[in-house]
Design a protein around this motif. Structure first.
Motif, short mmCIF file in Angstrom:
data_model
loop_
_atom_site.label_atom_id
_atom_site.label_comp_id
_atom_site.label_asym_id
_atom_site.label_seq_id
_atom_site.Cartn_x
_atom_site.Cartn_y
_atom_site.Cartn_z
N PHE B 35 0.84 -1.21 0.00
CA PHE B 35 0.00 0.00 0.00
C PHE B 35 0.87 1.26 0.00
CE2 PHE B 35 -2.49 2.99 2.87
CZ PHE B 35 -3.31 3.47 1.86
N VAL B 36 1.83 1.27 0.93
CA VAL B 36 2.72 2.44 1.03
C VAL B 36 3.55 2.56 -0.26
CG1 VAL B 36 4.64 3.43 2.33
CG2 VAL B 36 2.77 2.32 3.55
N SER B 37 4.02 1.41 -0.75
CA SER B 37 4.85 1.44 -1.98
C SER B 37 4.05 2.00 -3.14
CB SER B 37 5.32 0.04 -2.36
OG SER B 37 5.86 -0.58 -1.24
N LEU B 38 2.80 1.60 -3.25
CA LEU B 38 1.96 2.07 -4.36
C LEU B 38 1.75 3.58 -4.28
CD1 LEU B 38 -0.74 -0.74 -4.71
CD2 LEU B 38 0.90 0.01 -6.44
N ILE B 39 1.57 4.07 -3.05
CA ILE B 39 1.37 5.51 -2.89
C ILE B 39 2.64 6.26 -3.31
CG2 ILE B 39 1.12 7.33 -1.14
CD1 ILE B 39 -1.09 5.77 0.07
N VAL B 40 3.79 5.74 -2.86
CA VAL B 40 5.06 6.39 -3.21
C VAL B 40 5.28 6.32 -4.73
CG1 VAL B 40 7.58 6.24 -2.92
CG2 VAL B 40 6.06 5.93 -0.95
N ALA B 41 5.02 5.12 -5.30
CA ALA B 41 5.22 4.92 -6.73
C ALA B 41 4.32 5.86 -7.54
CB ALA B 41 4.94 3.47 -7.10
N TYR B 43 3.25 8.70 -6.70
CA TYR B 43 3.78 10.05 -6.57
C TYR B 43 4.90 10.26 -7.60
CZ TYR B 43 6.18 14.06 -4.53
OH TYR B 43 6.77 15.26 -4.34
N PHE B 44 5.81 9.25 -7.69
CA PHE B 44 6.94 9.41 -8.60
C PHE B 44 6.53 9.30 -10.07
CE2 PHE B 44 9.49 8.55 -4.77
CZ PHE B 44 10.33 9.65 -4.86
N ILE B 45 5.53 8.45 -10.32
CA ILE B 45 5.05 8.32 -11.70
C ILE B 45 4.38 9.62 -12.14
CG2 ILE B 45 3.34 7.13 -13.16
CD1 ILE B 45 3.91 4.62 -11.43
N GLY B 46 3.85 10.35 -11.18
CA GLY B 46 3.22 11.62 -11.51
C GLY B 46 1.71 11.53 -11.63
N LEU B 47 1.15 10.40 -11.19
CA LEU B 47 -0.31 10.30 -11.21
C LEU B 47 -0.90 11.21 -10.15
CD1 LEU B 47 -1.01 6.48 -11.62
CD2 LEU B 47 -1.63 8.31 -13.21
N ASP B 48 -2.08 11.72 -10.41
CA ASP B 48 -2.70 12.65 -9.48
C ASP B 48 -3.39 11.88 -8.34
OD1 ASP B 48 -3.84 14.70 -8.17
OD2 ASP B 48 -5.35 15.17 -9.70
N THR B 57 -8.59 3.36 -6.20
CA THR B 57 -8.04 2.20 -6.91
C THR B 57 -6.93 1.55 -6.10
OG1 THR B 57 -8.54 3.34 -8.97
CG2 THR B 57 -7.08 1.45 -9.13
N ILE B 58 -6.07 2.38 -5.50
CA ILE B 58 -4.98 1.81 -4.68
C ILE B 58 -5.57 1.08 -3.47
CG2 ILE B 58 -3.03 2.42 -3.19
CD1 ILE B 58 -2.34 4.65 -5.12
N PHE B 59 -6.53 1.71 -2.82
CA PHE B 59 -7.19 1.06 -1.68
C PHE B 59 -7.76 -0.30 -2.10
CE2 PHE B 59 -8.33 3.66 2.23
CZ PHE B 59 -7.29 4.57 2.09
#
Lengths: 435, 209
Positions: B35-41, B43-48, B57-59
């Motif tokens: 979950f945390v990795s997806l949030i960080v990823a 952010y870096f990918i630039g998704l809003d 979707t992440i949840f």
């Protein structure tokens, strides 16, 4: 038999809805859940007074009285032209909502199946809650016969309130039998109530999809699901606390006296469900008084807290019998070994799936915005104060043993689900609204 | 995963113990890290991430394995639950005790008790004064399931029937039928009884002579 059970639930809802109709329209949602909470609380309050204060033998007259009350309320509203049928259902507006709604119905249906398929074998349910229903059903007069082995004070945990057992006793009057299977129908009703309450709590701040999804997460938590067909008081108490929290948060925003009255009544009923409610109702009263004082409404609205009465009457009865609310063995000490157990109960056990991580991560991400959100601050303070009470209980008293052997602490966390859902919805709401 | 949902145990009413992935890693911790990795990823990918559907979707992605396990496990017990929902309660009670016994390796004692509690009601008249003699850990069950179905009394001296399920064996029955019970370290005699049914040397039903 299913028809009898539905009639029983309907009776509770109709009585509760009759009372709910006295409140403004804005205070009535979710109508089914709030009606069930009010109806159940009012019924058991009356049965408790009749049996424990007036020493009347409960029988069919009690059932007829409740039916008469429900009819009288509806006749009253009919002639006052205030009878409005609630909107229980609205169609999902997209595919995702339809899927989530379907999954919620599926979870509810699977739980109902287990009500009928899995008779009660859980130790405390038998020894405490269901035992009381049996005595009320088979040999009620023995309850106040001090020579009897089922004299009330000889029963396990005599200082636990009677809400659940009295309501289940009423169910036996409607179904005409005591059954270790059918008795689990009541927890199922509270399960639906809790899901509806969480949905409504989240819906106040977020979209329907989010509300359905978070309600689904709660509905499919293994421990919540297990309690949905087990005759324990933790889930009913979580429901009452959730209902009270929902209305109380509305009151914090609109300062509508009717909302405070309803929140106080629901908190009062919570006290008649399980002793642990005191850890929540204490902070509820303190925070309410604080907000009233800040808004200079102490004189105008503080009297609404008198609707905690049903719960206070239970506490008075305990005091008259020289009993306290505590079941804690004497002895104080520092028990740091419980801290790792508490951590594991939150974050390692399978009971809550990912719930506490989701709450924690979102709070970490949004805390800067949340510190200016009054609703969040009050809800979070309620959470902290109530959790602090449990922390003190487990860290400093002999109750620590029940954390070490995993028999109580994890169950106590069930009571924090509505509060945590409100915190999560505040966090998500602030996340989306942040500029 | 979540096989506990398909079983009956003592402890599931209190806690669902951790399930482990890859042998040693708790499933909740693994998916929380995801979950945390997806949030960080994201952010870096630039998704809003502020877009409500991105976070939802992440949840959903991290909750999906648990939701799947939940419904999968319940579907695995669906045929049995459907069958049980129309079966007599006594039958379900007996099966529940046996399941619990088997899952937790309790040595068969709870399974035997489940059978015994149901058979007792066929052998002992409902109105006859009956004393139950079960081991303390089991008396909660016997007192509950037989209350209202038998005329239970506290005092052996008042009892016409004695229902014994006591592997602890703090009692004795002589060949001539004299029954005595350990009371504070001293064996006390309670008269003569005949055996109505015997399932095991420590599981029997006696009737006063």
């Amino acid at each position: 038999m299913i028809i009898c059970l539905l009639l029983f639930a309907l009776l509770i809802i109709i009585l509760g809805y009759g009372v709910l109709l006295f409140l403004p329209v804005s205070s009535r949602q979710p109508a089914l859940a709030l009606s069930f909470a009010l109806g159940g609380g009012l019924i058991t309050f009356q049965l408790f007074v009749a049996r424990f204060y007036l020493h009347l033998n409960l029988g069919y007259w009690s059932l007829y009285l409740i039916i008469a009350e429900a009819i009288a309320l509806f006749v009253w509203h009919f002639y006052r032209r205030s009878l409005v049928w609630p909107a229980f259902w609205s169609r999902p507006n997209n595919l995702l909502d339809s899927i989530l709604t379907g999954a919620l119905f599926l979870a509810g249906g699977l739980s109902l199946l287990r009500v009928f398929a899995r008779p009660l074998i859980d130790y405390d349910a038998l020894g405490v809650w269901s035992r009381r229903v049996q005595i009320l059903y088979y040999h009620q007069s023995d309850l106040f016969n001090s020579a009897s082995s089922v004299f009330w004070s000889m029963l396990a945990k005599p200082n636990y309130p009677w809400h659940l057992s009295l309501l289940a006793w009423l169910q036996t009057q409607v179904t005409g039998q005591f059954s270790i299977s059918l008795i689990n129908f009541l927890p199922w009703c509270y399960y639906l109530g809790l899901i509806s309450t969480v949905y409504a709590l989240v819906k106040e701040k977020l979209s329907r999809s989010w509300s359905l999804f978070l309600a689904l997460l709660i509905a499919t938590m293994p421990l919540v699901f297990q309690h949905s067909y087990s005759f324990y008081a933790d889930l009913p108490l979580a429901f009452y606390l959730g209902a009270s929290l929902l209305v109380w948060r509305r009151w914090l925003v609109n300062l509508n006296k009717a909302d405070l009255c309803l929140a106080a009544a629901l908190a009062g009923f919570a006290l008649t469900v399980k002793s642990e409610a005191i850890f929540f109702v204490g902070p509820f009263v303190a925070l309410t008084l604080l907000w009233l004082w800040k808004q200079s409404l102490l004189k105008a609205q503080a009297r609404s807290l008198a609707l905690l009465g049903p719960g206070l009457l239970w506490l008075i009865w305990l005091a008259l019998q020289h009993l306290g609310v505590s079941n804690v063995a004497a002895g104080l000490g520092w028990h740091p070994e419980v801290l790792s157990k508490i951590r594991d109960a939150f974050f390692v056990a399978q009971s809550w799936q990912l719930w506490w991580y989701l709450v924690l991560v979102m709070l970490v991400l949004t805390w800067r915005n949340l510190i200016n959100d009054k609703l969040f601050i009050f809800s979070a303070t309620w959470f902290i104060l109530s959790f602090g009470c449990f922390l003190i209980l487990y860290c400093f008293t002999e109750t620590y043993l029940y954390a070490l052997d995993d028999t109580a602490f994890s169950r106590n966390l069930l009571l924090f689900l509505p509060l945590s859902a409100s915190l999560l919805s505040d966090a998500l709401s602030s996340w989306f609204n942040k500029s | 995963m979540l096989s506990q949902l398909a079983q009956r145990t003592f402890f599931n009413i209190n806690i669902f113990t951790p399930e482990y992935l890859f042998g040693t890693y708790p499933a909740t911790v693994v998916l929380a890290l995801l979950f945390v990795s997806l949030i960080v990823a994201t952010y870096f990918i630039g998704l809003d991430l502020k877009h409500k559907n991105t976070l939802l979707t992440i949840f959903m992605m991290v909750s999906a394995p648990f939701l799947w396990a939940f419904f999968f496990q319940l579907s695995s017990t669906l045929p049995a639950d459907l069958k049980a929902s129309s079966a007599p309660t006594d039958e379900n009670l007996r099966d529940s005790f046996c399941q619990m016994d088997k899952t937790q390796n309790l040595g068969g004692i709870y399974c035997a008790m489940g059978h015994f509690l149901i058979e007792v009601t066929d052998l002992v008249p409902a109105d006859a004064p009956t004393k139950l003699l079960f081991d303390p850990s089991l008396s909660n069950y016997s007192n509950h399931y037989l209350y209202g179905r038998l005329n239970l009394v506290n005092d052996i001296n008042q009892a016409k029937y004695l229902v014994i399920f006591s592997p602890r064996r703090n009692w004795s029955l002589s060949e001539s039928g004299n029954f005595s019970l350990d009371q504070d370290g001293r064996m006390q005699d309670y008269g003569r009884w005949k055996q109505v049914a015997t399932y095991h040397p420590q599981i029997l039903i006696l009737e006063r002579l």
